[in-house]
Design a protein around this motif. Structure first.
Motif, PDB file in Angstrom:
ATOM      1  N   THR A 136      21.457 -35.245 -10.731  1.00  0.00           N
ATOM      2  CA  THR A 136      21.101 -34.817 -12.240  1.00  0.00           C
ATOM      3  C   THR A 136      21.598 -35.844 -13.305  1.00  0.00           C
ATOM      4  O   THR A 136      22.461 -36.569 -12.955  1.00  0.00           O
ATOM      5  CB  THR A 136      21.521 -33.465 -12.633  1.00  0.00           C
ATOM      6  OG1 THR A 136      23.242 -33.330 -12.119  1.00  0.00           O
ATOM      7  CG2 THR A 136      21.024 -32.476 -11.951  1.00  0.00           C
ATOM      8  N   TYR A 137      21.350 -35.780 -14.674  1.00  0.00           N
ATOM      9  CA  TYR A 137      22.308 -36.352 -15.541  1.00  0.00           C
ATOM     10  C   TYR A 137      23.664 -35.889 -15.513  1.00  0.00           C
ATOM     11  O   TYR A 137      24.588 -36.830 -15.703  1.00  0.00           O
ATOM     12  CB  TYR A 137      21.643 -36.072 -17.170  1.00  0.00           C
ATOM     13  CG  TYR A 137      20.150 -36.815 -17.335  1.00  0.00           C
ATOM     14  CD1 TYR A 137      20.013 -37.924 -16.840  1.00  0.00           C
ATOM     15  CD2 TYR A 137      19.327 -35.942 -17.881  1.00  0.00           C
ATOM     16  CE1 TYR A 137      18.796 -38.807 -16.920  1.00  0.00           C
ATOM     17  CE2 TYR A 137      17.823 -36.335 -17.877  1.00  0.00           C
ATOM     18  CZ  TYR A 137      17.828 -37.648 -17.762  1.00  0.00           C
ATOM     19  OH  TYR A 137      16.469 -38.096 -17.819  1.00  0.00           O
ATOM     20  N   ALA A 252      16.214 -27.207  -1.576  1.00  0.00           N
ATOM     21  CA  ALA A 252      17.612 -26.616  -2.171  1.00  0.00           C
ATOM     22  C   ALA A 252      18.686 -26.436  -0.947  1.00  0.00           C
ATOM     23  O   ALA A 252      19.708 -26.326  -1.498  1.00  0.00           O
ATOM     24  CB  ALA A 252      17.464 -25.347  -2.942  1.00  0.00           C
ATOM     25  N   HIS A 253      18.430 -26.372   0.089  1.00  0.00           N
ATOM     26  CA  HIS A 253      19.243 -26.249   1.186  1.00  0.00           C
ATOM     27  C   HIS A 253      19.485 -27.396   1.971  1.00  0.00           C
ATOM     28  O   HIS A 253      20.696 -27.677   2.618  1.00  0.00           O
ATOM     29  CB  HIS A 253      18.790 -25.310   2.008  1.00  0.00           C
ATOM     30  CG  HIS A 253      18.639 -23.952   1.770  1.00  0.00           C
ATOM     31  ND1 HIS A 253      18.070 -22.840   2.551  1.00  0.00           N
ATOM     32  CD2 HIS A 253      18.952 -23.262   0.449  1.00  0.00           C
ATOM     33  CE1 HIS A 253      18.239 -21.734   1.911  1.00  0.00           C
ATOM     34  NE2 HIS A 253      18.575 -22.064   0.476  1.00  0.00           N
ATOM     35  N   ALA A 254      18.857 -28.718   1.790  1.00  0.00           N
ATOM     36  CA  ALA A 254      18.642 -29.900   2.563  1.00  0.00           C
ATOM     37  C   ALA A 254      19.783 -31.031   1.886  1.00  0.00           C
ATOM     38  O   ALA A 254      20.157 -31.820   2.729  1.00  0.00           O
ATOM     39  CB  ALA A 254      17.520 -30.601   2.705  1.00  0.00           C
ATOM     40  N   ARG A 255      20.120 -30.710   0.530  1.00  0.00           N
ATOM     41  CA  ARG A 255      20.906 -31.586  -0.031  1.00  0.00           C
ATOM     42  C   ARG A 255      22.273 -30.945  -0.458  1.00  0.00           C
ATOM     43  O   ARG A 255      22.143 -29.831  -0.827  1.00  0.00           O
ATOM     44  CB  ARG A 255      20.298 -32.328  -0.952  1.00  0.00           C
ATOM     45  CG  ARG A 255      18.834 -32.816  -0.715  1.00  0.00           C
ATOM     46  CD  ARG A 255      18.941 -34.325  -0.124  1.00  0.00           C
ATOM     47  NE  ARG A 255      17.616 -34.743   0.421  1.00  0.00           N
ATOM     48  CZ  ARG A 255      17.298 -35.995   0.767  1.00  0.00           C
ATOM     49  NH1 ARG A 255      18.136 -36.957   0.232  1.00  0.00           N
ATOM     50  NH2 ARG A 255      16.053 -36.390   1.078  1.00  0.00           N
ATOM     51  N   THR A 262      15.978 -30.059  -6.965  1.00  0.00           N
ATOM     52  CA  THR A 262      14.872 -29.378  -6.900  1.00  0.00           C
ATOM     53  C   THR A 262      14.092 -29.103  -8.022  1.00  0.00           C
ATOM     54  O   THR A 262      12.760 -29.066  -8.051  1.00  0.00           O
ATOM     55  CB  THR A 262      14.816 -28.062  -6.238  1.00  0.00           C
ATOM     56  OG1 THR A 262      15.645 -26.832  -6.822  1.00  0.00           O
ATOM     57  CG2 THR A 262      15.668 -27.978  -4.839  1.00  0.00           C
ATOM     58  N   ASP A 263      14.396 -29.071  -9.096  1.00  0.00           N
ATOM     59  CA  ASP A 263      13.865 -29.079 -10.512  1.00  0.00           C
ATOM     60  C   ASP A 263      12.778 -30.293 -10.547  1.00  0.00           C
ATOM     61  O   ASP A 263      13.171 -31.346 -10.505  1.00  0.00           O
ATOM     62  CB  ASP A 263      14.733 -28.813 -11.753  1.00  0.00           C
ATOM     63  CG  ASP A 263      15.747 -27.641 -11.675  1.00  0.00           C
ATOM     64  OD1 ASP A 263      15.245 -26.944 -10.871  1.00  0.00           O
ATOM     65  OD2 ASP A 263      16.599 -27.985 -12.258  1.00  0.00           O
ATOM     66  N   PRO A 264      11.471 -29.839 -10.844  1.00  0.00           N
ATOM     67  CA  PRO A 264      10.349 -30.708 -11.205  1.00  0.00           C
ATOM     68  C   PRO A 264      10.988 -31.601 -12.283  1.00  0.00           C
ATOM     69  O   PRO A 264      11.421 -31.064 -13.291  1.00  0.00           O
ATOM     70  CB  PRO A 264       9.293 -29.966 -11.562  1.00  0.00           C
ATOM     71  CG  PRO A 264       9.570 -28.568 -10.837  1.00  0.00           C
ATOM     72  CD  PRO A 264      10.962 -28.305 -11.073  1.00  0.00           C
ATOM     73  N   PRO A 265      10.691 -32.832 -12.301  1.00  0.00           N
ATOM     74  CA  PRO A 265       9.842 -33.668 -11.486  1.00  0.00           C
ATOM     75  C   PRO A 265      10.776 -34.519 -10.083  1.00  0.00           C
ATOM     76  O   PRO A 265      10.208 -35.207  -9.567  1.00  0.00           O
ATOM     77  CB  PRO A 265       9.243 -34.589 -12.071  1.00  0.00           C
ATOM     78  CG  PRO A 265      10.184 -35.133 -13.223  1.00  0.00           C
ATOM     79  CD  PRO A 265      10.846 -33.717 -13.525  1.00  0.00           C
ATOM     80  N   ARG A 266      12.082 -33.715 -10.062  1.00  0.00           N
ATOM     81  CA  ARG A 266      12.920 -34.560  -9.088  1.00  0.00           C
ATOM     82  C   ARG A 266      12.508 -34.532  -7.510  1.00  0.00           C
ATOM     83  O   ARG A 266      12.772 -35.147  -6.834  1.00  0.00           O
ATOM     84  CB  ARG A 266      14.325 -33.908  -9.258  1.00  0.00           C
ATOM     85  CG  ARG A 266      14.787 -34.194 -10.589  1.00  0.00           C
ATOM     86  CD  ARG A 266      16.432 -33.793 -10.648  1.00  0.00           C
ATOM     87  NE  ARG A 266      16.653 -33.961 -12.195  1.00  0.00           N
ATOM     88  CZ  ARG A 266      16.963 -32.726 -12.759  1.00  0.00           C
ATOM     89  NH1 ARG A 266      16.582 -31.656 -12.395  1.00  0.00           N
ATOM     90  NH2 ARG A 266      17.212 -32.940 -13.975  1.00  0.00           N
ATOM     91  N   TRP A 267      11.800 -33.283  -7.512  1.00  0.00           N
ATOM     92  CA  TRP A 267      11.558 -33.105  -6.161  1.00  0.00           C
ATOM     93  C   TRP A 267      10.110 -32.461  -5.893  1.00  0.00           C
ATOM     94  O   TRP A 267       9.664 -31.218  -6.545  1.00  0.00           O
ATOM     95  CB  TRP A 267      12.442 -32.294  -5.230  1.00  0.00           C
ATOM     96  CG  TRP A 267      12.311 -32.131  -3.766  1.00  0.00           C
ATOM     97  CD1 TRP A 267      11.107 -31.307  -3.078  1.00  0.00           C
ATOM     98  CD2 TRP A 267      13.083 -32.620  -2.975  1.00  0.00           C
ATOM     99  NE1 TRP A 267      11.505 -31.648  -1.734  1.00  0.00           N
ATOM    100  CE2 TRP A 267      12.770 -32.169  -1.683  1.00  0.00           C
ATOM    101  CE3 TRP A 267      14.307 -33.246  -2.798  1.00  0.00           C
ATOM    102  CZ2 TRP A 267      13.076 -32.642  -0.358  1.00  0.00           C
ATOM    103  CZ3 TRP A 267      15.066 -33.740  -1.684  1.00  0.00           C
ATOM    104  CH2 TRP A 267      14.363 -33.195  -0.557  1.00  0.00           C
ATOM    105  N   PRO A 268       9.212 -32.838  -5.074  1.00  0.00           N
ATOM    106  CA  PRO A 268       9.088 -34.065  -4.163  1.00  0.00           C
ATOM    107  C   PRO A 268       8.888 -35.316  -5.226  1.00  0.00           C
ATOM    108  O   PRO A 268       8.231 -35.260  -6.045  1.00  0.00           O
ATOM    109  CB  PRO A 268       8.111 -33.966  -3.067  1.00  0.00           C
ATOM    110  CG  PRO A 268       6.940 -33.170  -3.700  1.00  0.00           C
ATOM    111  CD  PRO A 268       7.778 -32.121  -5.021  1.00  0.00           C
TER     112      PRO A 268
END
Length: 269
Positions: A136-137, A252-255, A262-268
């Motif tokens: 994130t920022y 949200a569990h993988a990182r 997970t917040d769009p547009p970060r994923w995917p």
């Protein structure tokens, strides 16, 4: 280094700051409190923003060390992160340099490496030296703070321990937190170690308790003299029964950064 006696605590009205106001003085510290909001029950606290150069100068007078918790602690528009976390931390270090303060403990965050995949086996294997991958920022600002601390050590001899805090709260509230929980008592132990360890230069450590499900390596924190005593495991059964086990197929569990990734547009991508 002689144990500092007067410590400037920025962000004193925040969640972690409120906890540390009660837990650090028994270690022998006199706290000078600083926050942009009034600190309940503390009429002598300095109420100002980090952009207030005169207030920072006043806050630094006679201070032996700084615990820097101030700033935005969640994701926000870049302009707000820039002002509070990036420019604010720069102004703090400049004020410390001008006042001759030689030790800072900087509240970094696990979100500086938030896109790092978590260990699937809960091995606690992620080292401090893993490449930074901010989620994130907010996480980006913490990476900046770590680099700023390194620069001020090399240029000005100000030592810093940058603590990548997991989740510091009275008890974990999610299954993810079982791996990154930092109990308030262990947080005070870690801050005390960071304030008193000799010859730290610029050291980066992860901040968590001795959790059975720990994701990262605490060796650099232990090298400071930190001995965590708490473990999130007593909370595990209830949390897993209520929320289910971590699912590696869930972003949200993988990182490490959890939902920050997970917040769009970060994923995917």
């Amino acid at each position: 280094m002689t144990a500092p006696r007067t410590v400037l605590l920025t962000g004193a009205a925040g969640g972690v700051g409120t906890l540390m106001r009660a837990l650090l003085p028994p270690y022998g510290y006199r706290l000078r409190l600083f926050d942009q909001r009034p600190v309940d029950g503390e009429p002598d606290a300095i109420t100002a923003e980090l952009a207030d150069t005169e207030a920072l100068r006043e806050a630094m007078d006679g201070v032996d060390a700084i615990v820097h918790l101030a700033g935005i602690s969640l994701e926000a528009p870049f302009e707000k992160i820039l002002r509070a976390n990036i420019e604010g931390t720069y102004r703090l270090y400049e004020a410390a340099r001008a006042a001759g303060v030689r030790r800072v403990v900087f509240a970094s965050s696990n979100h500086a490496v938030g896109f790092t995949p978590r260990p699937a086996d809960g091995s606690g294997a992620i080292p401090v030296g893993t490449p930074r991958r901010p989620d994130t920022y907010y996480g980006l600002s913490k990476g900046f703070g770590e680099d700023l601390a390194s620069l001020y050590w090399d240029l000005h001899g100000i030592e810093t321990v940058s603590v990548r805090i997991g989740s510091c709260c009275p008890e974990p509230t999610s299954v993810r937190m079982l791996s990154i929980w930092l109990s308030p008592a262990d947080c005070a132990r870690l801050l005390d170690a960071a304030l008193t360890a000799p010859g730290v230069g610029h050291t980066v450590v992860y901040g968590s308790s001795a959790n059975t499900r720990l994701w990262w390596d605490l060796s650099t924190a232990r090298a400071l003299g930190y001995t965590p005593r708490d473990d999130s495991e007593p909370y595990a059964a209830e949390l897993i029964a209520a929320q289910g086990a971590l699912d590696p197929g869930n972003p949200a569990h993988a990182r490490l950064g959890g939902s920050f990734c997970t917040d769009p547009p970060r994923w995917p991508h």
